[in-house]
Motif scaffolding. Structure first.
Motif, PDB file in Angstrom:
ATOM      1  N   SER A   1       0.782  -1.213   0.016  1.00 48.41           N
ATOM      2  CA  SER A   1      -0.148   0.021  -0.024  1.00 48.41           C
ATOM      3  C   SER A   1       0.931   1.418  -0.004  1.00 48.41           C
ATOM      4  CB  SER A   1      -0.903   0.153   1.368  1.00 48.41           C
ATOM      5  OG  SER A   1      -1.818   1.139   1.291  1.00 48.41           O
ATOM      6  N   HIS A   2       1.974   1.184   0.887  1.00 45.76           N
ATOM      7  CA  HIS A   2       2.982   2.315   0.974  1.00 45.76           C
ATOM      8  C   HIS A   2       3.548   2.682  -0.218  1.00 45.76           C
ATOM      9  CE1 HIS A   2       5.941   5.159   2.427  1.00 45.76           C
ATOM     10  NE2 HIS A   2       5.040   5.381   3.227  1.00 45.76           N
ATOM     11  N   GLU A   3       3.934   1.515  -1.115  1.00 47.58           N
ATOM     12  CA  GLU A   3       4.559   1.581  -2.336  1.00 47.58           C
ATOM     13  C   GLU A   3       3.751   2.344  -3.241  1.00 47.58           C
ATOM     14  OE1 GLU A   3       6.340  -1.813  -3.969  1.00 47.58           O
ATOM     15  OE2 GLU A   3       7.132  -2.555  -1.761  1.00 47.58           O
ATOM     16  N   VAL A   4       2.486   1.850  -3.357  1.00 49.94           N
ATOM     17  CA  VAL A   4       1.654   2.484  -4.503  1.00 49.94           C
ATOM     18  C   VAL A   4       1.548   3.860  -4.049  1.00 49.94           C
ATOM     19  CG1 VAL A   4      -0.697   2.542  -5.165  1.00 49.94           C
ATOM     20  CG2 VAL A   4       0.463   0.230  -5.033  1.00 49.94           C
ATOM     21  N   PHE A   5       1.261   4.099  -2.827  1.00 46.91           N
ATOM     22  CA  PHE A   5       1.026   5.557  -2.263  1.00 46.91           C
ATOM     23  C   PHE A   5       2.297   6.627  -2.663  1.00 46.91           C
ATOM     24  CE2 PHE A   5       1.519   9.015   1.008  1.00 46.91           C
ATOM     25  CZ  PHE A   5       0.025   9.475   0.954  1.00 46.91           C
ATOM     26  N   ASP A   6       3.482   5.959  -2.575  1.00 56.88           N
ATOM     27  CA  ASP A   6       4.567   6.855  -3.077  1.00 56.88           C
ATOM     28  C   ASP A   6       4.704   6.865  -4.298  1.00 56.88           C
ATOM     29  OD1 ASP A   6       5.485   6.861  -0.453  1.00 56.88           O
ATOM     30  OD2 ASP A   6       6.836   5.199  -0.304  1.00 56.88           O
ATOM     31  N   GLU A   7       4.097   6.187  -5.372  1.00 58.51           N
ATOM     32  CA  GLU A   7       4.004   6.264  -6.622  1.00 58.51           C
ATOM     33  C   GLU A   7       2.961   7.373  -7.170  1.00 58.51           C
ATOM     34  OE1 GLU A   7       4.174   2.340  -8.523  1.00 58.51           O
ATOM     35  OE2 GLU A   7       5.587   1.846  -7.496  1.00 58.51           O
ATOM     36  N   ILE A   8       2.201   7.641  -6.306  1.00 57.44           N
ATOM     37  CA  ILE A   8       1.053   8.771  -6.903  1.00 57.44           C
ATOM     38  C   ILE A   8       1.686   9.800  -6.997  1.00 57.44           C
ATOM     39  CG2 ILE A   8      -0.937   9.689  -6.106  1.00 57.44           C
ATOM     40  CD1 ILE A   8      -1.718   7.085  -4.595  1.00 57.44           C
ATOM     41  N   VAL A   9       1.413  10.668  -7.787  1.00 55.86           N
ATOM     42  CA  VAL A   9       1.963  11.889  -8.336  1.00 55.86           C
ATOM     43  C   VAL A   9       1.171  12.898  -7.665  1.00 55.86           C
ATOM     44  CG1 VAL A   9       2.641  13.651 -10.264  1.00 55.86           C
ATOM     45  CG2 VAL A   9       3.086  11.290 -10.571  1.00 55.86           C
ATOM     46  N   ASP A  10       0.052  13.010  -7.782  1.00 48.03           N
ATOM     47  CA  ASP A  10      -0.678  13.873  -7.265  1.00 48.03           C
ATOM     48  C   ASP A  10      -1.734  13.337  -6.086  1.00 48.03           C
ATOM     49  OD1 ASP A  10      -2.245  16.357  -6.633  1.00 48.03           O
ATOM     50  OD2 ASP A  10      -3.640  16.034  -8.575  1.00 48.03           O
ATOM     51  N   HIS A  11      -1.248  13.427  -4.794  1.00 44.25           N
ATOM     52  CA  HIS A  11      -1.871  12.773  -3.676  1.00 44.25           C
ATOM     53  C   HIS A  11      -3.253  13.391  -3.623  1.00 44.25           C
ATOM     54  CE1 HIS A  11       2.009  11.118  -2.690  1.00 44.25           C
ATOM     55  NE2 HIS A  11       1.388  10.144  -2.331  1.00 44.25           N
ATOM     56  N   ASN A  12      -4.371  12.783  -3.227  1.00 40.51           N
ATOM     57  CA  ASN A  12      -5.759  13.524  -3.221  1.00 40.51           C
ATOM     58  C   ASN A  12      -6.353  13.123  -1.851  1.00 40.51           C
ATOM     59  OD1 ASN A  12      -6.738  10.834  -3.598  1.00 40.51           O
ATOM     60  ND2 ASN A  12      -7.588  11.397  -5.549  1.00 40.51           N
ATOM     61  N   VAL A  13      -7.383  13.469  -1.485  1.00 39.99           N
ATOM     62  CA  VAL A  13      -8.104  13.119  -0.039  1.00 39.99           C
ATOM     63  C   VAL A  13      -8.200  11.601   0.044  1.00 39.99           C
ATOM     64  CG1 VAL A  13      -9.912  13.352   1.456  1.00 39.99           C
ATOM     65  CG2 VAL A  13      -9.116  15.255   0.181  1.00 39.99           C
ATOM     66  N   VAL A  14      -8.647  10.812  -1.120  1.00 38.68           N
ATOM     67  CA  VAL A  14      -8.775   9.380  -0.983  1.00 38.68           C
ATOM     68  C   VAL A  14      -7.369   8.540  -0.689  1.00 38.68           C
ATOM     69  CG1 VAL A  14      -9.433   7.228  -2.319  1.00 38.68           C
ATOM     70  CG2 VAL A  14     -10.798   9.789  -2.634  1.00 38.68           C
ATOM     71  N   SER A  15      -6.579   9.270  -1.540  1.00 37.85           N
ATOM     72  CA  SER A  15      -5.206   8.478  -1.313  1.00 37.85           C
ATOM     73  C   SER A  15      -4.710   8.588   0.059  1.00 37.85           C
ATOM     74  CB  SER A  15      -4.007   8.742  -2.352  1.00 37.85           C
ATOM     75  OG  SER A  15      -3.743  10.229  -2.273  1.00 37.85           O
TER      76      SER A  15
ATOM     77  N   ILE B   1      -4.004   6.360   5.516  1.00 39.55           N
ATOM     78  CA  ILE B   1      -4.110   6.658   6.976  1.00 39.55           C
ATOM     79  C   ILE B   1      -4.848   5.354   7.634  1.00 39.55           C
ATOM     80  CG2 ILE B   1      -5.192   7.934   8.929  1.00 39.55           C
ATOM     81  CD1 ILE B   1      -4.259  10.467   7.092  1.00 39.55           C
ATOM     82  N   THR B   2      -6.099   5.069   7.048  1.00 39.99           N
ATOM     83  CA  THR B   2      -6.978   4.087   7.556  1.00 39.99           C
ATOM     84  C   THR B   2      -6.265   2.746   7.329  1.00 39.99           C
ATOM     85  OG1 THR B   2      -8.907   5.399   6.680  1.00 39.99           O
ATOM     86  CG2 THR B   2      -9.195   2.933   7.283  1.00 39.99           C
ATOM     87  N   GLY B   3      -5.677   2.535   6.255  1.00 43.91           N
ATOM     88  CA  GLY B   3      -4.789   1.213   6.253  1.00 43.91           C
ATOM     89  C   GLY B   3      -3.895   0.941   7.389  1.00 43.91           C
ATOM     90  N   CYS B   4      -3.140   2.084   7.718  1.00 44.35           N
ATOM     91  CA  CYS B   4      -2.020   2.211   8.728  1.00 44.35           C
ATOM     92  C   CYS B   4      -2.489   1.875  10.073  1.00 44.35           C
ATOM     93  CB  CYS B   4      -1.051   3.314   8.472  1.00 44.35           C
ATOM     94  SG  CYS B   4      -0.059   3.245   6.988  1.00 44.35           S
TER      95      CYS B   4
ATOM     96  N   LEU C   1      -2.023  -1.153  12.294  1.00 41.63           N
ATOM     97  CA  LEU C   1      -1.624  -1.099  13.879  1.00 41.63           C
ATOM     98  C   LEU C   1      -2.513  -1.763  14.845  1.00 41.63           C
ATOM     99  CD1 LEU C   1       0.049   2.282  13.328  1.00 41.63           C
ATOM    100  CD2 LEU C   1       1.371   0.094  13.708  1.00 41.63           C
ATOM    101  N   MET C   2      -3.839  -1.467  14.540  1.00 40.31           N
ATOM    102  CA  MET C   2      -4.717  -2.160  15.506  1.00 40.31           C
ATOM    103  C   MET C   2      -4.607  -3.583  15.751  1.00 40.31           C
ATOM    104  SD  MET C   2      -7.707   0.573  15.382  1.00 40.31           S
ATOM    105  CE  MET C   2      -8.983  -0.275  16.501  1.00 40.31           C
ATOM    106  N   ARG C   3      -4.517  -4.146  14.082  1.00 39.71           N
ATOM    107  CA  ARG C   3      -4.496  -5.610  14.355  1.00 39.71           C
ATOM    108  C   ARG C   3      -3.407  -6.144  14.968  1.00 39.71           C
ATOM    109  NH1 ARG C   3      -4.780  -5.833   8.535  1.00 39.71           N
ATOM    110  NH2 ARG C   3      -6.601  -4.690   8.272  1.00 39.71           N
ATOM    111  N   GLU C   4      -2.125  -5.547  14.644  1.00 33.82           N
ATOM    112  CA  GLU C   4      -0.946  -5.917  15.377  1.00 33.82           C
ATOM    113  C   GLU C   4      -1.167  -6.163  16.815  1.00 33.82           C
ATOM    114  OE1 GLU C   4       2.469  -3.711  13.867  1.00 33.82           O
ATOM    115  OE2 GLU C   4       1.986  -4.334  11.637  1.00 33.82           O
ATOM    116  N   ALA C   5      -1.780  -5.009  17.413  1.00 31.10           N
ATOM    117  CA  ALA C   5      -1.789  -4.834  18.705  1.00 31.10           C
ATOM    118  C   ALA C   5      -3.155  -5.633  19.404  1.00 31.10           C
ATOM    119  CB  ALA C   5      -1.996  -3.415  19.181  1.00 31.10           C
ATOM    120  N   LEU C   6      -3.811  -6.129  18.362  1.00 34.44           N
ATOM    121  CA  LEU C   6      -4.763  -7.093  18.849  1.00 34.44           C
ATOM    122  C   LEU C   6      -6.104  -6.185  19.332  1.00 34.44           C
ATOM    123  CD1 LEU C   6      -3.114 -10.082  20.478  1.00 34.44           C
ATOM    124  CD2 LEU C   6      -3.927  -9.984  17.878  1.00 34.44           C
ATOM    125  N   VAL C   7      -6.019  -5.135  18.787  1.00 38.25           N
ATOM    126  CA  VAL C   7      -7.453  -3.929  19.130  1.00 38.25           C
ATOM    127  C   VAL C   7      -8.525  -4.457  18.077  1.00 38.25           C
ATOM    128  CG1 VAL C   7      -7.980  -1.646  19.447  1.00 38.25           C
ATOM    129  CG2 VAL C   7      -5.666  -2.616  20.208  1.00 38.25           C
TER     130      VAL C   7
END
Length: 124
Positions: free
Chosen positions: A21-35, A40-43, A47-53
């Motif tokens: 996800s981060h790789e695709v994000f980094d390749e986006i030339v013009d970041h918009n609200v959706v990206s 943010i949501t994915g991260c 993190l919540m999954r890793e912390a078992l939350v």
């Protein structure tokens, strides 16, 4: 609607592939609200999954609020389905965030159905 790249970012993030996800994000030339929201949501979810939350009404309500601000019906329906699948209790804040998304996306019938399912009408 957002760019296709933003949705790819979101797809990878939902699958737990935050690196991809981060790789695709980094390749986006013009970041918009959706990206940005997708990343943010994915991260956060990762993190919540890793912390078992587990997500709750408040985390999902925040996601729904973001969907409403974006007018993103697709994401809003996904969060709605996720909440149902996970057996999340629909408190008034989550219900009103759902109603807000459906109203802003002109899906008034769904907004009414969600509102009608609220067990206790309160000030919210």
């Amino acid at each position: 609607m957002g760019s296709p790249d933003g949705y790819v970012v979101n797809m990878y993030a939902r699958c737990g592939k935050i690196g991809c996800s981060h790789e695709v994000f980094d390749e986006i030339v013009d970041h918009n609200v959706v990206s940005w929201i997708s990343m943010i949501t994915g991260c956060v979810e990762g993190l919540m999954r890793e912390a078992l939350v587990e997500s709750n009404q408040y985390t999902l309500g925040s996601l729904m609020t973001a969907c409403g601000k974006l007018g993103d019906l697709h994401q809003g329906k996904w969060v709605h389905g996720y909440a149902i699948k996970r057996g999340i209790d629909f408190n008034s804040c989550l219900v009103m965030a759902l109603v807000d998304v459906y109203v802003k996306c002109a899906v008034i019938k769904d907004a009414g159905s969600v509102f009608d399912e609220l067990s206790c009408i309160d000030l919210v």
